[in-house]
Design a protein around this motif. Structure first.
Motif, PDB file in Angstrom:
ATOM      1  N   PRO A  32       0.770  -1.451   0.249  1.00 23.18           N
ATOM      2  CA  PRO A  32      -0.113   0.121  -0.169  1.00 23.18           C
ATOM      3  C   PRO A  32       0.561   1.486   0.122  1.00 23.18           C
ATOM      4  N   GLY A  33       1.958   1.088   0.138  1.00 20.84           N
ATOM      5  CA  GLY A  33       2.414   2.661   0.356  1.00 20.84           C
ATOM      6  C   GLY A  33       2.674   3.148   1.515  1.00 20.84           C
ATOM      7  N   TYR A  34       2.993   4.647   1.739  1.00 22.35           N
ATOM      8  CA  TYR A  34       3.254   4.883   3.310  1.00 22.35           C
ATOM      9  C   TYR A  34       2.033   5.739   3.281  1.00 22.35           C
ATOM     10  N   ARG A  35       1.539   6.060   4.470  1.00 26.04           N
ATOM     11  CA  ARG A  35       0.626   6.984   5.271  1.00 26.04           C
ATOM     12  C   ARG A  35       0.528   7.167   6.202  1.00 26.04           C
ATOM     13  N   PRO A  36       0.622   8.294   6.818  1.00 24.68           N
ATOM     14  CA  PRO A  36       0.866   8.394   8.073  1.00 24.68           C
ATOM     15  C   PRO A  36      -0.254   7.668   8.745  1.00 24.68           C
ATOM     16  N   ARG A  37      -0.023   7.548  10.708  1.00 28.29           N
ATOM     17  CA  ARG A  37      -1.126   6.044  10.384  1.00 28.29           C
ATOM     18  C   ARG A  37      -1.440   7.202  12.025  1.00 28.29           C
ATOM     19  N   THR A  38      -1.136   8.075  12.508  1.00 27.91           N
ATOM     20  CA  THR A  38      -1.420   9.247  13.665  1.00 27.91           C
ATOM     21  C   THR A  38      -2.259  10.739  13.163  1.00 27.91           C
ATOM     22  N   MET A  39      -2.290  11.282  14.143  1.00 30.42           N
ATOM     23  CA  MET A  39      -3.323  12.440  14.118  1.00 30.42           C
ATOM     24  C   MET A  39      -1.859  13.102  13.571  1.00 30.42           C
ATOM     25  N   ARG A  40      -1.327  12.659  15.002  1.00 28.13           N
ATOM     26  CA  ARG A  40       0.436  14.131  14.880  1.00 28.13           C
ATOM     27  C   ARG A  40       0.933  13.627  14.486  1.00 28.13           C
ATOM     28  N   GLU A  41       0.986  12.110  13.000  1.00 23.27           N
ATOM     29  CA  GLU A  41       2.018  12.462  11.583  1.00 23.27           C
ATOM     30  C   GLU A  41       1.559  13.525  10.983  1.00 23.27           C
ATOM     31  N   VAL A  42      -0.019  13.681  11.155  1.00 25.08           N
ATOM     32  CA  VAL A  42      -0.745  14.645   9.854  1.00 25.08           C
ATOM     33  C   VAL A  42      -0.816  15.625   9.815  1.00 25.08           C
ATOM     34  N   ARG A  43      -0.498  16.500  10.926  1.00 23.45           N
ATOM     35  CA  ARG A  43      -0.331  17.683  11.903  1.00 23.45           C
ATOM     36  C   ARG A  43       0.808  18.145  11.555  1.00 23.45           C
ATOM     37  N   ASP A  44       1.683  16.971  11.877  1.00 25.89           N
ATOM     38  CA  ASP A  44       3.572  17.408  11.288  1.00 25.89           C
ATOM     39  C   ASP A  44       3.867  17.649   9.893  1.00 25.89           C
ATOM     40  N   ARG A  45       3.040  16.914   9.076  1.00 30.59           N
ATOM     41  CA  ARG A  45       3.324  17.063   7.982  1.00 30.59           C
ATOM     42  C   ARG A  45       2.267  18.200   6.819  1.00 30.59           C
ATOM     43  N   VAL A  46       1.837  18.824   8.170  1.00 32.58           N
ATOM     44  CA  VAL A  46       0.337  19.380   7.344  1.00 32.58           C
ATOM     45  C   VAL A  46       1.221  20.862   7.290  1.00 32.58           C
ATOM     46  N   ALA A  47       2.515  20.898   8.912  1.00 34.32           N
ATOM     47  CA  ALA A  47       2.850  22.297   9.048  1.00 34.32           C
ATOM     48  C   ALA A  47       4.131  22.333   8.126  1.00 34.32           C
ATOM     49  N   LEU A  48       4.450  21.191   7.613  1.00 32.19           N
ATOM     50  CA  LEU A  48       5.966  21.239   7.129  1.00 32.19           C
ATOM     51  C   LEU A  48       5.746  22.132   5.647  1.00 32.19           C
ATOM     52  N   ALA A  49       4.187  21.449   5.012  1.00 31.98           N
ATOM     53  CA  ALA A  49       3.693  21.797   3.829  1.00 31.98           C
ATOM     54  C   ALA A  49       3.628  23.006   3.962  1.00 31.98           C
ATOM     55  N   GLU A  50       2.836  23.811   5.296  1.00 31.11           N
ATOM     56  CA  GLU A  50       2.771  24.731   5.558  1.00 31.11           C
ATOM     57  C   GLU A  50       3.918  26.362   5.464  1.00 31.11           C
ATOM     58  N   ARG A  51       5.187  25.488   6.349  1.00 30.42           N
ATOM     59  CA  ARG A  51       6.279  26.425   6.003  1.00 30.42           C
ATOM     60  C   ARG A  51       6.907  26.071   4.808  1.00 30.42           C
ATOM     61  N   THR A  52       7.160  24.649   4.203  1.00 30.91           N
ATOM     62  CA  THR A  52       7.870  25.007   2.867  1.00 30.91           C
ATOM     63  C   THR A  52       7.223  25.278   1.719  1.00 30.91           C
ATOM     64  N   GLY A  53       6.231  25.161   1.910  1.00 33.49           N
ATOM     65  CA  GLY A  53       5.387  25.299   0.113  1.00 33.49           C
ATOM     66  C   GLY A  53       5.127  23.416  -0.375  1.00 33.49           C
ATOM     67  N   ARG A  54       5.646  22.893  -0.162  1.00 36.52           N
ATOM     68  CA  ARG A  54       5.860  21.512  -0.475  1.00 36.52           C
ATOM     69  C   ARG A  54       4.110  21.101  -1.042  1.00 36.52           C
ATOM     70  N   PRO A  55       3.948  20.737  -1.318  1.00 29.01           N
ATOM     71  CA  PRO A  55       2.241  19.704  -2.224  1.00 29.01           C
ATOM     72  C   PRO A  55       2.074  18.725  -0.682  1.00 29.01           C
ATOM     73  N   LEU A  56       1.186  19.520   0.044  1.00 37.19           N
ATOM     74  CA  LEU A  56       0.921  17.786   0.833  1.00 37.19           C
ATOM     75  C   LEU A  56       0.322  16.559   0.765  1.00 37.19           C
ATOM     76  N   THR A  57       0.125  16.440  -0.760  1.00 36.61           N
ATOM     77  CA  THR A  57      -0.181  14.694  -1.307  1.00 36.61           C
ATOM     78  C   THR A  57       1.323  14.481  -1.091  1.00 36.61           C
ATOM     79  N   GLU A  58       2.159  15.641  -1.499  1.00 39.99           N
ATOM     80  CA  GLU A  58       3.491  14.319  -1.305  1.00 39.99           C
ATOM     81  C   GLU A  58       4.315  14.268   0.150  1.00 39.99           C
ATOM     82  N   LEU A  59       3.732  15.540   0.734  1.00 42.57           N
ATOM     83  CA  LEU A  59       4.457  14.838   2.024  1.00 42.57           C
ATOM     84  C   LEU A  59       3.581  14.275   2.753  1.00 42.57           C
ATOM     85  N   LEU A  60       2.212  13.451   2.744  1.00 42.02           N
ATOM     86  CA  LEU A  60       1.485  12.592   3.139  1.00 42.02           C
ATOM     87  C   LEU A  60       1.565  11.393   2.650  1.00 42.02           C
ATOM     88  N   THR A  61       2.152  11.338   1.626  1.00 41.25           N
ATOM     89  CA  THR A  61       2.814   9.824   1.092  1.00 41.25           C
ATOM     90  C   THR A  61       3.994   9.077   1.786  1.00 41.25           C
TER      91      THR A  61
END
Length: 111
Positions: free
Chosen positions: A76-105
């Motif tokens: 299945p590939g990678y996906r975050p398993r907890t909301m903490r992982e999701v929040r960390d990736r959302v914050a990183l996407a906002e800081r860096t401008g990288r696509p959220l879908t890329e960071l979530l996978t």
């Protein structure tokens, strides 16, 4: 029918998932709402895993799906398993401008 791939359809609010032939719509047997076609390679969390289902709902609402790519043995590939992982990736996407879908996978989004 040979050649038809089954896909996971999920209802995050009810924490239910089923396999259906790809391309067929499905309604949740619990709430009657439309289910989301998440793709055949989804790793579904257990029904008791509330945090896992919240994380999955966030991933699916971001547009991430789990299609069969190449050999189905790829998994299945990678996906975050907890909301903490999701929040960390959302914050990183906002800081860096990288696509959220890329960071979530990506298992290592900081690389």
């Amino acid at each position: 029918m040979p050649g038809i791939l089954n896909t996971h359809v999920v209802c995050p609010p009810c924490r239910s998932a089923f396999k259906r032939p790809s391309g067929t719509g499905a309604r949740c047997v619990r709430c009657g709402g439309d289910m989301i076609d998440a793709g055949p390679q989804l790793a579904v969390p257990s029904r008791r895993d509330t945090d896992g289902w919240r994380a999955l709902a966030a991933v699916l609402s971001a547009g991430v799906r789990f299609p069969a790519v190449g050999c189905e043995a790829d998994g299945p590939g990678y996906r975050p398993r907890t909301m903490r992982e999701v929040r960390d990736r959302v914050a990183l996407a906002e800081r860096t401008g990288r696509p959220l879908t890329e960071l979530l996978t990506n298992p290592d989004p900081w690389s």
